[in-house]
Scaffold this active site. Sequence first.
Site, PDB file in Angstrom:
ATOM      1  N   ASN A 127      -6.987   0.796   2.578  1.00  0.00           N
ATOM      2  CA  ASN A 127      -6.536   1.672   3.672  1.00  0.00           C
ATOM      3  C   ASN A 127      -7.200   3.038   3.508  1.00  0.00           C
ATOM      4  OD1 ASN A 127      -4.960   3.755   4.956  1.00  0.00           O
ATOM      5  ND2 ASN A 127      -3.397   2.227   5.362  1.00  0.00           N
TER       6      ASN A 127
ATOM      7  N   HIS B 101      -6.208   8.202   4.351  1.00  0.00           N
ATOM      8  CA  HIS B 101      -6.139   9.515   3.698  1.00  0.00           C
ATOM      9  C   HIS B 101      -7.500  10.156   3.467  1.00  0.00           C
ATOM     10  CE1 HIS B 101      -1.944   9.458   3.903  1.00  0.00           C
ATOM     11  NE2 HIS B 101      -1.889   8.279   3.309  1.00  0.00           N
TER      12      HIS B 101
ATOM     13  N   ARG C 256      -9.760  20.381   7.051  1.00  0.00           N
ATOM     14  CA  ARG C 256     -10.715  21.445   7.367  1.00  0.00           C
ATOM     15  C   ARG C 256     -11.266  21.339   8.791  1.00  0.00           C
ATOM     16  NH1 ARG C 256     -12.839  24.607   3.026  1.00  0.00           N
ATOM     17  NH2 ARG C 256     -10.968  25.079   1.847  1.00  0.00           N
TER      18      ARG C 256
ATOM     19  N   HIS D  28      -4.447   3.133  10.131  1.00  0.00           N
ATOM     20  CA  HIS D  28      -3.239   3.289  10.949  1.00  0.00           C
ATOM     21  C   HIS D  28      -3.481   4.390  11.972  1.00  0.00           C
ATOM     22  CE1 HIS D  28       1.436   4.065  10.879  1.00  0.00           C
ATOM     23  NE2 HIS D  28       0.981   3.808  12.088  1.00  0.00           N
TER      24      HIS D  28
ATOM     25  N   ARG E  77      -1.945   6.512  14.209  1.00  0.00           N
ATOM     26  CA  ARG E  77      -0.572   6.928  14.511  1.00  0.00           C
ATOM     27  C   ARG E  77      -0.515   7.594  15.877  1.00  0.00           C
ATOM     28  NH1 ARG E  77       2.896   7.130   9.646  1.00  0.00           N
ATOM     29  NH2 ARG E  77       4.408   8.072  11.037  1.00  0.00           N
TER      30      ARG E  77
ATOM     31  N   ARG F  78      -2.370  11.878  13.174  1.00  0.00           N
ATOM     32  CA  ARG F  78      -2.406  12.835  12.057  1.00  0.00           C
ATOM     33  C   ARG F  78      -3.524  12.530  11.065  1.00  0.00           C
ATOM     34  NH1 ARG F  78       3.061  11.202   8.801  1.00  0.00           N
ATOM     35  NH2 ARG F  78       3.966  11.647  10.827  1.00  0.00           N
ATOM     36  N   HIS F  79      -3.974  11.288  11.021  1.00  0.00           N
ATOM     37  CA  HIS F  79      -5.147  11.037  10.159  1.00  0.00           C
ATOM     38  C   HIS F  79      -6.271  10.386  10.965  1.00  0.00           C
ATOM     39  CE1 HIS F  79      -2.558   7.558   9.423  1.00  0.00           C
ATOM     40  NE2 HIS F  79      -1.820   8.192   8.555  1.00  0.00           N
TER      41      HIS F  79
ATOM     42  N   GLU G  71      -3.189  -0.942  11.769  1.00  0.00           N
ATOM     43  CA  GLU G  71      -1.736  -0.757  11.745  1.00  0.00           C
ATOM     44  C   GLU G  71      -1.360   0.019  13.000  1.00  0.00           C
ATOM     45  OE1 GLU G  71      -0.763   1.270   8.169  1.00  0.00           O
ATOM     46  OE2 GLU G  71      -1.485  -0.335   6.898  1.00  0.00           O
TER      47      GLU G  71
ATOM     48  N   THR H 269       5.076   5.459   6.344  1.00  0.00           N
ATOM     49  CA  THR H 269       5.904   4.403   6.924  1.00  0.00           C
ATOM     50  C   THR H 269       7.069   4.113   5.973  1.00  0.00           C
ATOM     51  OG1 THR H 269       3.838   3.541   7.776  1.00  0.00           O
ATOM     52  CG2 THR H 269       5.771   2.157   8.036  1.00  0.00           C
TER      53      THR H 269
ATOM     54  N   GLU I 122       3.713  -8.746   6.447  1.00  0.00           N
ATOM     55  CA  GLU I 122       3.353  -7.931   5.283  1.00  0.00           C
ATOM     56  C   GLU I 122       4.647  -7.388   4.712  1.00  0.00           C
ATOM     57  OE1 GLU I 122      -0.040  -5.304   5.456  1.00  0.00           O
ATOM     58  OE2 GLU I 122       0.937  -3.868   4.116  1.00  0.00           O
TER      59      GLU I 122
ATOM     60  N   HIS J 236       2.127  -1.025   0.221  1.00  0.00           N
ATOM     61  CA  HIS J 236       2.769   0.298   0.247  1.00  0.00           C
ATOM     62  C   HIS J 236       3.139   0.735  -1.168  1.00  0.00           C
ATOM     63  CE1 HIS J 236       4.591   3.889   1.835  1.00  0.00           C
ATOM     64  NE2 HIS J 236       4.123   3.546   3.011  1.00  0.00           N
ATOM     65  N   GLY J 237       2.544   1.842  -1.557  1.00  0.00           N
ATOM     66  CA  GLY J 237       2.880   2.446  -2.849  1.00  0.00           C
ATOM     67  C   GLY J 237       2.332   1.714  -4.056  1.00  0.00           C
TER      68      GLY J 237
ATOM     69  N   HIS K 204      -3.231   5.042  -0.426  1.00  0.00           N
ATOM     70  CA  HIS K 204      -3.063   6.379  -0.998  1.00  0.00           C
ATOM     71  C   HIS K 204      -3.493   6.450  -2.460  1.00  0.00           C
ATOM     72  CE1 HIS K 204      -0.870   9.899  -2.573  1.00  0.00           C
ATOM     73  NE2 HIS K 204      -1.170  10.401  -1.397  1.00  0.00           N
TER      74      HIS K 204
END
Length: 237
Positions: A8, A11, A19, A44, A46, A50-51, A71, A102, A152, A187-188, A210
């Site tokens: 993913n 990030h 910037r 993802h 969103r 935001r990313h 996603e 999420t 998932e 996730h995580g 991440h």
Amino acid sequence: MSMRLGVNIDHVATLRNARGGTHPDPVEVALAAIGAGADGITLHLREDRRHIRDEDLARMSAAISKPINLEMAATDEMLAIACGVQPHAACIVPERRTEVTTEGGLDVAGQQARLGPMIARLSAAGIRVSLFIDPDPVQIRAAAALGAPVIELHTGAYAHGRVGELERLQTGAHLAAELGLECHAGHGLTFQNVTPIAAMSQVKELNIGHFLIGEAILIGLPAAIRQMRSLMEKARS
Ligand code: PXP
């Protein structure tokens, strides 16, 4: 290896957006991730962008040959974008504007009327649909009943150390396989916690973001991906 690793790259875009310029470029990083052994790229889009942004998705889809897993929230806007871009897969996730990431799984059982037609539309467009859910038997059965080919399992609570969560994930992965669902997880996940998840033979794909992007700052992205793959392979053997 029988288990795929989806990287993913959201990030990378977070860092770029800090910037407001074009560096680092998520597409360039996706190509590097594939070069290092990623089996696919997850991103993802969103609602608040935001990313990753729309143009990133379009460029990604033109530039990479490996499967893209988009996603997306269960909204009409995202449905139209997915049907236009036609990624290999779409993972429907819950989305709240104020959340940092999420936070929980999708309430499939409570949203059948909304999700059923959406799964049908995506499937008709040739997109493999997955539903991001907690390892809750009610949700897993609801996903199967709606005809989603893939789930998932949300590993966030496990990653946070919730007692009994690994067992819930194991039970959930078994149930998914029994119901004929392909089971993914994510996730995580980190070098420290990936092994018990990768050891589940029913889990065919992990989606990790991440930690790999953070670790890339320390050891480089290719090394981070290779180490993750090596841990996944060891867990499997
Ligand atoms: N899978 C899904 C469905 C997600 O929403 C996310 C986070 O965007 C991930 C996997 C990856 O999570 P992480 O960035 O914590 O590795």
